[in-house]
Design an enzyme around this catalytic site. Structure first.
Site, short mmCIF file in Angstrom:
data_model
loop_
_atom_site.label_atom_id
_atom_site.label_comp_id
_atom_site.label_asym_id
_atom_site.label_seq_id
_atom_site.Cartn_x
_atom_site.Cartn_y
_atom_site.Cartn_z
N ARG A 32 -4.50 28.92 -19.97
CA ARG A 32 -3.17 28.38 -20.24
C ARG A 32 -2.23 29.56 -20.49
O ARG A 32 -2.67 30.70 -20.60
CB ARG A 32 -3.16 27.34 -21.37
CG ARG A 32 -4.12 27.47 -22.51
CD ARG A 32 -3.94 28.66 -23.39
NE ARG A 32 -2.57 28.82 -23.83
CZ ARG A 32 -2.01 29.95 -24.23
NH1 ARG A 32 -2.73 31.06 -24.24
NH2 ARG A 32 -0.78 30.02 -24.60
N GLY A 33 -0.93 29.22 -20.62
CA GLY A 33 0.07 30.29 -20.69
C GLY A 33 0.63 30.49 -19.29
O GLY A 33 -0.15 30.62 -18.33
N ARG A 75 -0.61 21.31 -13.60
CA ARG A 75 0.29 21.21 -14.77
C ARG A 75 1.74 21.32 -14.27
O ARG A 75 2.00 22.08 -13.33
CB ARG A 75 0.00 22.30 -15.82
CG ARG A 75 -1.31 22.06 -16.58
CD ARG A 75 -1.47 22.99 -17.77
NE ARG A 75 -0.67 22.58 -18.91
CZ ARG A 75 -0.49 23.32 -20.01
NH1 ARG A 75 -1.03 24.51 -20.09
NH2 ARG A 75 0.23 22.88 -21.02
N GLN A 182 -2.51 26.91 -30.47
CA GLN A 182 -2.58 28.21 -29.76
C GLN A 182 -2.31 29.37 -30.71
O GLN A 182 -2.85 30.46 -30.53
CB GLN A 182 -1.55 28.25 -28.61
CG GLN A 182 -1.87 27.37 -27.41
CD GLN A 182 -1.26 25.99 -27.53
OE1 GLN A 182 -1.01 25.49 -28.62
NE2 GLN A 182 -1.03 25.35 -26.40
N ASP A 223 7.91 29.14 -20.59
CA ASP A 223 7.21 28.50 -19.46
C ASP A 223 8.12 28.33 -18.26
O ASP A 223 7.68 28.33 -17.12
CB ASP A 223 6.64 27.15 -19.89
CG ASP A 223 5.48 27.38 -20.83
OD1 ASP A 223 5.72 27.53 -22.04
OD2 ASP A 223 4.35 27.48 -20.34
N ASN A 233 9.68 26.22 -23.66
CA ASN A 233 8.49 26.88 -24.19
C ASN A 233 7.74 25.85 -25.03
O ASN A 233 8.17 24.70 -25.18
CB ASN A 233 8.88 28.13 -25.00
CG ASN A 233 7.67 28.98 -25.35
OD1 ASN A 233 6.83 29.26 -24.49
ND2 ASN A 233 7.52 29.36 -26.61
N LYS A 234 6.64 26.27 -25.60
CA LYS A 234 5.76 25.38 -26.37
C LYS A 234 6.54 24.53 -27.37
O LYS A 234 7.47 25.01 -28.02
CB LYS A 234 4.72 26.25 -27.08
CG LYS A 234 3.70 25.52 -27.92
CD LYS A 234 3.01 24.39 -27.20
CE LYS A 234 2.36 24.77 -25.90
NZ LYS A 234 2.04 23.59 -25.04
O1 MRU Z 1 0.45 24.72 -23.15
P1 MRU Z 1 0.31 26.21 -23.03
O2 MRU Z 1 -0.64 26.80 -24.01
O3 MRU Z 1 0.04 26.63 -21.61
O4 MRU Z 1 1.75 26.76 -23.40
C1 MRU Z 1 1.96 28.14 -23.40
C2 MRU Z 1 3.29 28.54 -23.88
O5 MRU Z 1 4.14 27.73 -24.17
C3 MRU Z 1 3.59 30.02 -23.87
O6 MRU Z 1 4.45 30.34 -24.91
C4 MRU Z 1 4.25 30.40 -22.54
O7 MRU Z 1 3.49 29.95 -21.48
C5 MRU Z 1 4.44 31.87 -22.42
S1 MRU Z 1 2.92 32.72 -22.15
C6 MRU Z 1 3.29 34.34 -21.85
#
Ligand code: MRU
Length: 335
Positions: A32-33, A75, A182, A223, A233-234
């Site tokens: 993820r990320g 995703r 996370q 993201d 973002n998250k």
């Molecule tokens: O749901 P995730 O864990 O994939 O979400 C990740 C994030 O929101 C990160 O902050 C984002 O992808 C930046 S990673 C360099």
């Protein structure tokens, strides 16, 4: 790939050998990320081409095309996934008339290049971002935008790593990042691996920390960034940005250009993933909510550009991001 679902309790690898298995791993959050998802998708395409290379031509093209489709459906929010697939598609088009084994090798080489490039870019983002931090800084971060979320080094945590390497006394306040944790599981682990001081808080403690003067800067990843500078973002990032503005704390977003989606006028157009109820009900199979309660689980939120102090990209720091400033990041020949 490292199975991020089981960190930090155990460190395990999961092997993938096809587009379908990589898509499943992305969907299930093994990886993820945003940048890491992009890199994984590129390898998904390469693995699929390698798997299919001795098939009859029509099957090869049709099945590889299905590989692209299944990866694109894994995703919805992180634009790096679609950016990487587009890049792989361009490479495929450029060698489409060649032998299939050659096509597969070419796609694999491109996946390797996307991986190497991501690490190089994160190092540059790290340098630009480290220069923004004072010699001693307490930095709050949300989610995990570290080595695990990229090909290596990280974006937000890359800035922290670079500042630490440069001899700055940086300590990290990691939000736990409900519901997938996370921050608690991955950011805390990454920082401890490198002996960068880290303190874990629950998401609801960020305002307390800021109002007590315990945070000097916020750095998060992204993201998808719309062309006007709105940042997805998250989930919970927006809340942190509002708090940062209230307390006059700089709010930096570290992101490679592959995270900027110039096709979207604003963040309103960013698709927000809704994840399963089970993540909010509890953790690891244990539930702590009344059975039958209604649950929402949007996995991302959008922080309006006006709350972003600056975007930190591989082409430099963009203060008060807006359409004009983001547009200027691309050389006129590539626009
Ligand atoms: O749901 P995730 O864990 O994939 O979400 C990740 C994030 O929101 C990160 O902050 C984002 O992808 C930046 S990673 C360099």
């Amino acid at each position: 790939m490292i199975d991020q679902r089981v960190l930090p309790v155990s460190f395990e690898y999961l092997a993938c050998d096809s587009a379908a298995s990589v898509a499943q791993a992305i969907h299930d959050m093994v990886v993820r990320g945003a940048p890491a998802i992009g890199v994984a998708a590129a390898y998904g395409v390469a693995l699929e081409a390698m798997r299919l290379h001795d098939m009859p031509t029509e099957n090869f093209s049709k099945d590889l095309e299905s590989g692209f489709t299944i990866l694109a459906q894994s995703r919805p929010t992180a634009v790096n996934l679609f950016w990487a697939l587009e890049r792989m598609r361009r490479v495929w088009s450029s060698v489409v008339k060649q032998e299939q084994a050659f096509v597969a090798q070419h796609l694999l080489a491109e996946a390797h290049e996307i991986l190497a490039e991501d690490i190089r870019i994160n190092r540059i983002i790290g340098e630009y971002g480290a220069a923004l931090l004072p010699d001693e800084a307490r930095v709050l971060t949300h989610c995990n935008a570290g080595a695990l979320a990229t090909a290596g080094h990280g974006t937000a945590l890359g800035i922290i790593r670079s500042a630490h390497e440069a001899g700055k006394r940086i300590s990290v306040i990691a939000d736990e990042t409900r519901p997938f944790l996370q921050g608690a599981r991955l950011t805390a682990w990454e920082m401890m691996q490198e002996r960068i001081p880290v303190t874990l808080i629950t998401d609801s403690m960020a305002g307390f920390m800021m109002s007590h003067g315990e945070i000097d800067a916020v750095i998060v990843g992204a993201d998808r960034v719309a062309s006007n500078g709105d940042v997805a973002n998250k989930i919970g990032t927006y809340m942190v940005a509002v708090l940062a503005r209230r307390h006059n704390i700089p709010f930096y977003v570290a992101c490679p250009l592959s995270t900027i989606d110039m096709t979207l006028p604003t963040g309103d157009g960013i698709p927000i993933e809704e994840r399963p109820d089970s993540e909010v009900k509890g953790y690891n199979g244990m539930h702590w909510v009344p059975e039958g309660v209604a649950i929402r689980n949007p996995a991302f939120d959008v922080t309006p550009a006006e709350l972003v102090t600056a975007l930190v990209t591989e082409r430099g720091v963009v203060y008060q991001p807006d359409k004009k400033r983001l547009h200027a990041l691309w050389p006129s020949t590539l626009r």
